[in-house]
Design a protein around this motif. Structure first.
Motif, PDB file in Angstrom:
ATOM      1  N   ARG A  87       0.813  -1.225   0.000  1.00 27.84           N
ATOM      2  CA  ARG A  87       0.000   0.000   0.000  1.00 27.84           C
ATOM      3  C   ARG A  87       0.845   1.274   0.000  1.00 27.84           C
ATOM      4  NH1 ARG A  87      -5.222  -1.433   1.238  1.00 27.84           N
ATOM      5  NH2 ARG A  87      -5.435  -3.526   2.098  1.00 27.84           N
ATOM      6  N   LYS A  88       1.991   1.215   0.628  1.00 25.52           N
ATOM      7  CA  LYS A  88       2.854   2.394   0.693  1.00 25.52           C
ATOM      8  C   LYS A  88       3.548   2.547  -0.658  1.00 25.52           C
ATOM      9  CE  LYS A  88       6.766   4.488   3.029  1.00 25.52           C
ATOM     10  NZ  LYS A  88       7.926   4.246   3.875  1.00 25.52           N
ATOM     11  N   LEU A  89       3.042   3.453  -1.447  1.00 27.57           N
ATOM     12  CA  LEU A  89       3.535   3.631  -2.803  1.00 27.57           C
ATOM     13  C   LEU A  89       4.656   4.668  -2.831  1.00 27.57           C
ATOM     14  CD1 LEU A  89       2.891   2.493  -5.587  1.00 27.57           C
ATOM     15  CD2 LEU A  89       1.384   4.440  -5.950  1.00 27.57           C
ATOM     16  N   ILE A  90       5.844   4.198  -3.159  1.00 28.68           N
ATOM     17  CA  ILE A  90       7.002   5.074  -3.351  1.00 28.68           C
ATOM     18  C   ILE A  90       7.045   5.368  -4.850  1.00 28.68           C
ATOM     19  CG2 ILE A  90       9.498   5.319  -3.075  1.00 28.68           C
ATOM     20  CD1 ILE A  90       8.014   4.791  -0.425  1.00 28.68           C
ATOM     21  N   PHE A  91       7.102   6.638  -5.225  1.00 30.78           N
ATOM     22  CA  PHE A  91       7.076   6.983  -6.645  1.00 30.78           C
ATOM     23  C   PHE A  91       8.008   8.149  -6.928  1.00 30.78           C
ATOM     24  CE2 PHE A  91       3.691   9.256  -4.509  1.00 30.78           C
ATOM     25  CZ  PHE A  91       3.834  10.560  -4.967  1.00 30.78           C
ATOM     26  N   THR A  92       8.181   8.431  -8.209  1.00 29.56           N
ATOM     27  CA  THR A  92       9.034   9.530  -8.640  1.00 29.56           C
ATOM     28  C   THR A  92       8.385  10.240  -9.814  1.00 29.56           C
ATOM     29  OG1 THR A  92      11.329  10.131  -9.070  1.00 29.56           O
ATOM     30  CG2 THR A  92      10.485   8.188 -10.229  1.00 29.56           C
ATOM     31  N   CYS A  93       9.127  11.185 -10.402  1.00 29.09           N
ATOM     32  CA  CYS A  93       8.634  11.923 -11.566  1.00 29.09           C
ATOM     33  C   CYS A  93       9.637  11.780 -12.715  1.00 29.09           C
ATOM     34  CB  CYS A  93       8.393  13.384 -11.216  1.00 29.09           C
ATOM     35  SG  CYS A  93       9.890  14.318 -10.896  1.00 29.09           S
ATOM     36  N   PRO A  94       9.240  12.109 -13.939  1.00 27.02           N
ATOM     37  CA  PRO A  94      10.133  11.936 -15.094  1.00 27.02           C
ATOM     38  C   PRO A  94      11.442  12.719 -15.019  1.00 27.02           C
ATOM     39  CG  PRO A  94       7.876  12.258 -15.830  1.00 27.02           C
ATOM     40  CD  PRO A  94       7.893  12.525 -14.351  1.00 27.02           C
ATOM     41  N   GLU A  95      11.466  13.838 -14.327  1.00 22.49           N
ATOM     42  CA  GLU A  95      12.661  14.680 -14.279  1.00 22.49           C
ATOM     43  C   GLU A  95      13.688  14.242 -13.231  1.00 22.49           C
ATOM     44  OE1 GLU A  95      13.500  16.987 -16.488  1.00 22.49           O
ATOM     45  OE2 GLU A  95      11.650  16.482 -17.547  1.00 22.49           O
ATOM     46  N   THR A  96      13.369  13.212 -12.454  1.00 21.67           N
ATOM     47  CA  THR A  96      14.294  12.707 -11.441  1.00 21.67           C
ATOM     48  C   THR A  96      15.539  12.141 -12.120  1.00 21.67           C
ATOM     49  OG1 THR A  96      12.446  12.148  -9.996  1.00 21.67           O
ATOM     50  CG2 THR A  96      14.536  11.052  -9.538  1.00 21.67           C
ATOM     51  N   SER A  97      16.698  12.434 -11.556  1.00 19.93           N
ATOM     52  CA  SER A  97      17.937  11.897 -12.128  1.00 19.93           C
ATOM     53  C   SER A  97      18.028  10.396 -11.852  1.00 19.93           C
ATOM     54  CB  SER A  97      19.155  12.605 -11.530  1.00 19.93           C
ATOM     55  OG  SER A  97      19.346  12.195 -10.186  1.00 19.93           O
ATOM     56  N   ASN A  98      18.819   9.730 -12.662  1.00 16.24           N
ATOM     57  CA  ASN A  98      19.031   8.305 -12.477  1.00 16.24           C
ATOM     58  C   ASN A  98      19.618   8.028 -11.095  1.00 16.24           C
ATOM     59  OD1 ASN A  98      19.057   5.604 -13.904  1.00 16.24           O
ATOM     60  ND2 ASN A  98      21.139   5.708 -13.103  1.00 16.24           N
ATOM     61  N   ALA A  99      20.559   8.844 -10.670  1.00 15.54           N
ATOM     62  CA  ALA A  99      21.191   8.660  -9.351  1.00 15.54           C
ATOM     63  C   ALA A  99      20.163   8.793  -8.224  1.00 15.54           C
ATOM     64  CB  ALA A  99      22.311   9.679  -9.159  1.00 15.54           C
ATOM     65  N   GLU A 100      19.250   9.755  -8.340  1.00 13.21           N
ATOM     66  CA  GLU A 100      18.221   9.930  -7.315  1.00 13.21           C
ATOM     67  C   GLU A 100      17.245   8.762  -7.308  1.00 13.21           C
ATOM     68  OE1 GLU A 100      16.310  13.846  -7.170  1.00 13.21           O
ATOM     69  OE2 GLU A 100      18.059  14.638  -8.209  1.00 13.21           O
ATOM     70  N   ALA A 101      16.883   8.276  -8.483  1.00  5.71           N
ATOM     71  CA  ALA A 101      15.981   7.137  -8.573  1.00  5.71           C
ATOM     72  C   ALA A 101      16.616   5.892  -7.946  1.00  5.71           C
ATOM     73  CB  ALA A 101      15.605   6.863 -10.027  1.00  5.71           C
ATOM     74  N   LYS A 102      17.888   5.694  -8.234  1.00  7.43           N
ATOM     75  CA  LYS A 102      18.635   4.566  -7.673  1.00  7.43           C
ATOM     76  C   LYS A 102      18.659   4.658  -6.148  1.00  7.43           C
ATOM     77  CE  LYS A 102      22.342   3.618  -9.993  1.00  7.43           C
ATOM     78  NZ  LYS A 102      23.735   3.561 -10.518  1.00  7.43           N
ATOM     79  N   LYS A 103      18.945   5.841  -5.636  1.00 10.44           N
ATOM     80  CA  LYS A 103      18.992   6.051  -4.188  1.00 10.44           C
ATOM     81  C   LYS A 103      17.625   5.782  -3.548  1.00 10.44           C
ATOM     82  CE  LYS A 103      20.006   9.584  -0.748  1.00 10.44           C
ATOM     83  NZ  LYS A 103      20.223  10.991  -0.495  1.00 10.44           N
ATOM     84  N   MET A 105      15.276   3.807  -4.608  1.00 11.09           N
ATOM     85  CA  MET A 105      15.006   2.369  -4.640  1.00 11.09           C
ATOM     86  C   MET A 105      15.815   1.638  -3.562  1.00 11.09           C
ATOM     87  SD  MET A 105      14.793   1.891  -8.740  1.00 11.09           S
ATOM     88  CE  MET A 105      13.640   0.560  -8.978  1.00 11.09           C
ATOM     89  N   ILE A 106      17.062   2.005  -3.407  1.00 14.97           N
ATOM     90  CA  ILE A 106      17.909   1.351  -2.403  1.00 14.97           C
ATOM     91  C   ILE A 106      17.416   1.668  -0.993  1.00 14.97           C
ATOM     92  CG2 ILE A 106      20.225   1.317  -1.385  1.00 14.97           C
ATOM     93  CD1 ILE A 106      21.298   1.668  -4.287  1.00 14.97           C
TER      94      ILE A 106
END
Length: 133
Positions: A87-103, A105-106
């Motif tokens: 239920r706890k949905l972690i999400f991002t936006c298209p402008e997020t950098s790859n490094a931020e997305a990786k962080k 997720m980790i």
């Protein structure tokens, strides 16, 4: 610097696979197997045509299904997607950098990251996307 939107543009499949929260786990598993995907977005019953932050209620991953299976086949047959989804949905936006997305997720120990543009779900990226740069 690579961004989330670049991963979305590189994806072979452009469909966002969803299933209703009241669906059977077997139907969800079949949909994931048929499309060779590891996660489904879960929508409120009756809202699958309009995927926005208010209609998406969670995510169902392979891991969620494995946890449900650990209760035995009798317990599994009585469970719906709603009873085992995350239920706890972690999400991002298209402008997020790859490094931020990786962080992200980790830090949250997740392998699939939904992507919203404003209020609308525009895709999902996986660890495979962000680590294969």
């Amino acid at each position: 610097m690579k961004k989330v939107k670049d991963h979305l543009n590189e994806q072979r499949y452009w469909d966002i696979f969803t299933i209703s929260e009241d669906s059977d786990l077997f139907d969800a598993s079949k949909l994931m197997h048929k499309n060779k995907i590891g996660a489904l977005m879960i929508s409120k019953t009756g809202t699958s045509d309009h995927l926005c932050k208010s209609s998406v209620v969670g995510i169902l991953t392979e891991r969620d299904i494995v946890y449900a299976l650990s209760g035995g086949s009798d317990a599994l047959s009585s469970k719906t997607v709603k009873s085992v989804m995350t239920r706890k949905l972690i999400f991002t936006c298209p402008e997020t950098s790859n490094a931020e997305a990786k962080k992200l997720m980790i830090e949250n120990q997740i392998r699939h990251l939904p992507v919203f543009s404003d209020e609308h779900l525009v895709g999902i990226i996986s660890m495979r996307d962000v680590f294969n740069v």
